[in-house]
Design an enzyme around this catalytic site. Structure first.
Site, PDB file in Angstrom:
ATOM      1  CE  LYS A   1       3.838   4.826  15.563  1.00  0.00           C
ATOM      2  NZ  LYS A   1       4.624   4.222  14.571  1.00  0.00           N
TER       3      LYS A   1
ATOM      4  CE  LYS B   1       0.770   6.587   8.621  1.00  0.00           C
ATOM      5  NZ  LYS B   1       2.232   6.552   8.796  1.00  0.00           N
TER       6      LYS B   1
ATOM      7  CE  LYS C   1       5.781  -0.348   8.072  1.00  0.00           C
ATOM      8  NZ  LYS C   1       6.217   0.476   9.181  1.00  0.00           N
TER       9      LYS C   1
HETATM   10  P1  ATP Z   1       3.375   2.627  11.027  1.00  0.00           P
HETATM   11  O1  ATP Z   1       2.344   2.653   9.941  1.00  0.00           O
HETATM   12  O2  ATP Z   1       3.839   1.242  11.332  1.00  0.00           O
HETATM   13  O3  ATP Z   1       3.013   3.447  12.200  1.00  0.00           O
HETATM   14  P2  ATP Z   1       4.852   3.980   9.113  1.00  0.00           P
HETATM   15  O4  ATP Z   1       4.442   2.991   8.086  1.00  0.00           O
HETATM   16  O5  ATP Z   1       4.278   5.341   9.071  1.00  0.00           O
HETATM   17  O6  ATP Z   1       4.659   3.332  10.497  1.00  0.00           O
HETATM   18  P3  ATP Z   1       7.489   3.759   8.048  1.00  0.00           P
HETATM   19  O7  ATP Z   1       7.338   2.343   7.726  1.00  0.00           O
HETATM   20  O8  ATP Z   1       8.827   4.087   8.558  1.00  0.00           O
HETATM   21  O9  ATP Z   1       6.427   4.202   9.115  1.00  0.00           O
HETATM   22  O10 ATP Z   1       7.117   4.687   6.803  1.00  0.00           O
HETATM   23  C1  ATP Z   1       8.020   4.801   5.750  1.00  0.00           C
HETATM   24  C2  ATP Z   1       7.614   5.793   4.705  1.00  0.00           C
HETATM   25  O11 ATP Z   1       6.349   5.496   4.134  1.00  0.00           O
HETATM   26  C3  ATP Z   1       7.524   7.238   5.209  1.00  0.00           C
HETATM   27  O12 ATP Z   1       8.073   8.090   4.236  1.00  0.00           O
HETATM   28  C4  ATP Z   1       6.056   7.441   5.368  1.00  0.00           C
HETATM   29  O13 ATP Z   1       5.706   8.805   5.254  1.00  0.00           O
HETATM   30  C5  ATP Z   1       5.512   6.638   4.195  1.00  0.00           C
HETATM   31  N1  ATP Z   1       4.140   6.205   4.456  1.00  0.00           N
HETATM   32  C6  ATP Z   1       3.715   5.313   5.380  1.00  0.00           C
HETATM   33  N2  ATP Z   1       2.382   5.165   5.350  1.00  0.00           N
HETATM   34  C7  ATP Z   1       1.938   5.998   4.369  1.00  0.00           C
HETATM   35  C8  ATP Z   1       0.638   6.310   3.836  1.00  0.00           C
HETATM   36  N3  ATP Z   1      -0.464   5.750   4.334  1.00  0.00           N
HETATM   37  N4  ATP Z   1       0.565   7.195   2.813  1.00  0.00           N
HETATM   38  C9  ATP Z   1       1.668   7.771   2.295  1.00  0.00           C
HETATM   39  N5  ATP Z   1       2.920   7.525   2.752  1.00  0.00           N
HETATM   40  C10 ATP Z   1       3.058   6.657   3.772  1.00  0.00           C
END
Ligand code: ATP
Ligand code: LTN
Length: 349
Positions: free
Chosen positions: A114, A196, A199
């Protein structure tokens, strides 16, 4: 009455939730909510470590709550709340920050990624992010934390902090275990299967949102990058794009990976894509419809959050008072004598 083991987890309201959030987090939250006492929160304070538009953040916070419900979180069973409604999170984070080394925070992969992405403002909050996350978890004396694979390192730091504190001051925190699902712990981008699904990806075709209507699902799966090859065979290393689609098919249909391989024996990628599209449309339909129904029920959502914050605060406050007492802060005159004393073991909370 026997106490159920405790779960705490959270999702940031930093964008629209994706199928990755469902498989990595929400699906497991729903599966565990009967056997555990669950605390699920919208991590709004974590979201402000990168710039957010204020009106949009407020809106997304409510939308995230509506999606939790639409995915099957039952507010009569689980405590659902917004992180900033429980001030104990930031209070404990301060104490824990005095027990965390700079080196520990700088080693966090998410911080490195980040800070590279947001070069113009590598703020202290971004650096201290995992300490706030440790506070979220330890405040509730959580036994289990269901998260996606990318959060494993943060969980390890949380465990280290709990053990360090307990070692110095005596048993105070439960040391939590991560719960990382065997399949779907890391859903990959539809456009770059080595990354990954996130969002915050600027390319919408890379992301499957939980609220995507059928035509968006059709378009995104059609355009999803697959690997060269013909057979539908799971191989994360050699065929990450195809394997990612197979995981999505597993999530949408409940079929196991070997069953999927058998189903598509002699068939090609296009057949898998066609079946996956239909399966995803049907799978996401009830979530989207329930979300649309709840989206504007602001009063209802606020009433759930009010009850949730009250329940969460009761538990969080007990732990914070125990911590304050352990470290030698003078008990505030308005705190009742029924708050835990230094002899109280965390297991009593
Ligand atoms: P960003 O994508 O905005 O960088 P993020 O989506 O990783 O952030 P959070 O919204 O806090 O961050 O994620 C919440 C939960 O969803 C966490 O447990 C994270 O591990 C899970 N998660 C997010 N994206 C994925 C993915 N692509 N696959 C599996 N689990 C995910
Ligand atoms: N950092 C997490 C979100 C989060 C969280 C938590 C997850 C904040 N606090 C406590 C589990 C427990 C992420 O996925 N980005």
């Amino acid at each position: 009455m026997t106490q159920r083991p405790v779960i705490l987890s959270g999702i940031q309201p930093s964008g629209r939730l994706t199928i990755g959030h469902y498989t990595g987090a929400l699906r497991n939250w729903v599966a565990l909510q009967q056997s555990h006492q669950c605390y699920f929160m919208v991590a709004d304070l974590h979201a402000i470590t990168v710039r957010q538009d204020p009106a949009e953040l407020r809106q997304r916070t409510l939308e995230t709550v509506a999606l939790f419900l639409a995915c099957g979180i039952d507010p009569t069973q689980s405590v659902l709340f917004v992180q900033s409604h429980v001030p104990e999170h930031t209070q404990l984070a301060w104490v824990l920050s005095c027990w965390t080394s700079m080196g520990e925070c700088s080693r966090m992969t998410q911080f490195k990624e980040k800070s590279a992405q947001h070069r113009h403002l590598v703020n202290v909050g971004l650096f201290a992010y995992p300490i706030l996350m440790a506070a979220d978890i330890l405040l509730y004396q959580a036994d289990l934390v269901p998260v996606g694979a990318d959060q494993k390192q943060h969980l390890e730091l949380t465990r280290n902090l709990a053990e360090r504190f307990n070692h110095h001051y005596g048993p105070t925190f439960r040391v939590p275990e991560p719960y990382i699902p065997p399949v779907g712990a890391k859903i990959m981008s539809l456009q770059d299967p080595t990354k990954k699904m996130s969002k915050s990806d600027p390319n919408e075709n890379a992301i499957l949102f939980l609220t995507d209507p059928p035509d968006a699902i059709r378009r995104k799966i059609r355009r999803a990058i697959t690997d060269s090859g013909r057979e539908v065979r799971y191989d994360e290393q050699q065929r990450p794009g195809l394997s990612n689609l197979m995981v999505l098919y597993h999530i949408a249909t409940g079929k196991s990976i070997p069953e999927i391989e058998r189903e598509f024996e002699g068939a090609g990628y296009a057949d898998l894509k066609a079946a996956l599209t239909e399966a995803l449309i049907e799978f996401l339909r009830p979530i989207r419809e329930e979300y649309e129904r709840l989206q504007n029920a602001t009063d209802y959502l606020m009433s759930i959050l009010a009850q949730g914050a009250e329940k969460a605060r009761t538990r969080a406050h007990q732990t914070l008072q125990l911590v304050y007492e352990r470290i030698g802060l003078l008990l505030a005159p308005w705190e009742s004598v029924s708050t835990p004393t230094a002899n109280t073991h965390h297991a009593d909370l």
